[in-house]
Write a protein that holds these residues in place. Sequence first.
Motif, PDB file in Angstrom:
ATOM      1  N   LYS A   1       7.947  -7.799   5.443  1.00 43.88           N
ATOM      2  CA  LYS A   1       7.779  -7.561   4.043  1.00 43.88           C
ATOM      3  C   LYS A   1       7.840  -6.250   3.433  1.00 43.88           C
ATOM      4  CE  LYS A   1       4.431  -9.123   1.493  1.00 43.88           C
ATOM      5  NZ  LYS A   1       3.941  -9.925   0.379  1.00 43.88           N
TER       6      LYS A   1
ATOM      7  N   SER B   1       1.491 -13.409   0.556  1.00 46.26           N
ATOM      8  CA  SER B   1       2.511 -14.124  -0.190  1.00 46.26           C
ATOM      9  C   SER B   1       3.869 -14.008   0.479  1.00 46.26           C
ATOM     10  CB  SER B   1       2.520 -13.883  -1.697  1.00 46.26           C
ATOM     11  OG  SER B   1       2.527 -12.565  -1.881  1.00 46.26           O
TER      12      SER B   1
ATOM     13  N   SER C   1       5.919 -13.627  -6.149  1.00 45.28           N
ATOM     14  CA  SER C   1       5.345 -14.538  -5.281  1.00 45.28           C
ATOM     15  C   SER C   1       6.266 -15.924  -5.303  1.00 45.28           C
ATOM     16  CB  SER C   1       4.078 -14.848  -5.261  1.00 45.28           C
ATOM     17  OG  SER C   1       3.212 -13.691  -4.965  1.00 45.28           O
TER      18      SER C   1
ATOM     19  N   HIS D   1       3.258  -5.145 -10.190  1.00 43.43           N
ATOM     20  CA  HIS D   1       3.322  -6.155  -9.177  1.00 43.43           C
ATOM     21  C   HIS D   1       3.971  -7.223  -9.578  1.00 43.43           C
ATOM     22  CE1 HIS D   1       2.096  -6.234  -4.929  1.00 43.43           C
ATOM     23  NE2 HIS D   1       1.674  -7.531  -5.057  1.00 43.43           N
TER      24      HIS D   1
ATOM     25  N   ASN E   1       6.757 -13.129   0.182  1.00 43.36           N
ATOM     26  CA  ASN E   1       7.883 -12.228  -0.646  1.00 43.36           C
ATOM     27  C   ASN E   1       7.983 -10.863  -0.077  1.00 43.36           C
ATOM     28  OD1 ASN E   1       4.843 -12.485  -2.331  1.00 43.36           O
ATOM     29  ND2 ASN E   1       5.875 -10.378  -2.768  1.00 43.36           N
TER      30      ASN E   1
END
Length: 339
Positions: A52, A143, A151, A228, A145
């Motif tokens: 990530k 999540s 997400s 975010h 992503n």
Amino acid sequence: MNSAAASCPDDIAAAVDRLRAGGLVAFATETVYGLGADAGNAAAVRGIFAAKGRPADHPLIVHIADSADMAHWAAELPSAAIALASAFWPGPLTLILRRAAHVADAVTGGQDTVGLRCPSHPLARQLLAACRAAGILGVAAPSANRFGRVSPTTVAHVRAEFGDDLMILDGGPCAVGIESTIVDVSGGGARVLRPGMIAAGAIAACVSVATPHATDVMPRVPGALASHYAPSTPLVLLGEAELVRRAVTLTRSGKRVAVVATPATLRQLTGLPHLAAMRSAAHEPADYARELYAALRELDASEADAILIETPPAADDWEAIRDRLARAAAGAGRHTDPP
Ligand code: TXA
Ligand code: MG
């Protein structure tokens, strides 16, 4: 497995094998897709952070098959935790509890608490039950992503983030569409750390909720960073009148604009040139949440110079949506000047 629907028993068995071998598997939940590793295997969990690009001190949620497994991960089960778990699990709620001594720092980000969630998506439940039978009592999963990005709510979104090599259990589009409500029950009472579609009012109807004090030390929550869930196109949240004014000014100066607004607001924009996309905002918060991240990705891909979104209603059941939109606006277009 990689592209087709993958809920057959063979695929679940292959996913469990991969998790047992320390690998990563993405899987559908009712909120968003998760990127999972065996929560009992610290090296496997570190693989999530590498994939990530997520800072190592950000804790992960451990997904469990059954509330009976809370006791494996938590040092103690306060009455608020039991009340919330029995009211809302399986479902889009994460509980923060004092961690059991054996829980890896890689999972908790070095904090003395652990996040637990028992998801309701049938595919996630099948996976977690099969893991449990194989001795994996929890799947740590953020999540699916890359850090800071929107997400994923479909397999295509996960592919767009991680490419073709990742194993993905396809459970179709996520029904809730935004991440779980996070409630901290580690300190006696209950505090909502991240709003979700289980609204603060529903939590408060079940347990007594503490109002945070300015002096409280808040745990590190990446979803709590001001920016975010962010698209790369600049995104602005505006009330109806200001949105119409901004759309007119921008399009007159030749900018391409993408808009999400109520049908009444969209009607005022009919005939404007340079509209890259127009989306009608869902009337119900559950529908809005379900479509939100797919819409952000789609608008981001529309080659607009700016995304204008009409501010949703101020009511409690819209809080989680306002929260995600505000964070998306704060993080959007970091490499571009705002419109
Ligand atoms: O709906 C969801 O919660 C999804 C699905 C996959 O379950 N997961 C998710 O994970 O949103 P992630 O990593 O993107 O966000 C998890 C949040 C983070 O904000 C993290 O800081 C918080 O949970 N969290 C996890 N453990 C925590 C802890 N011990 N204390 C405080 N926050 C914690
Ligand atoms: Mg996330």
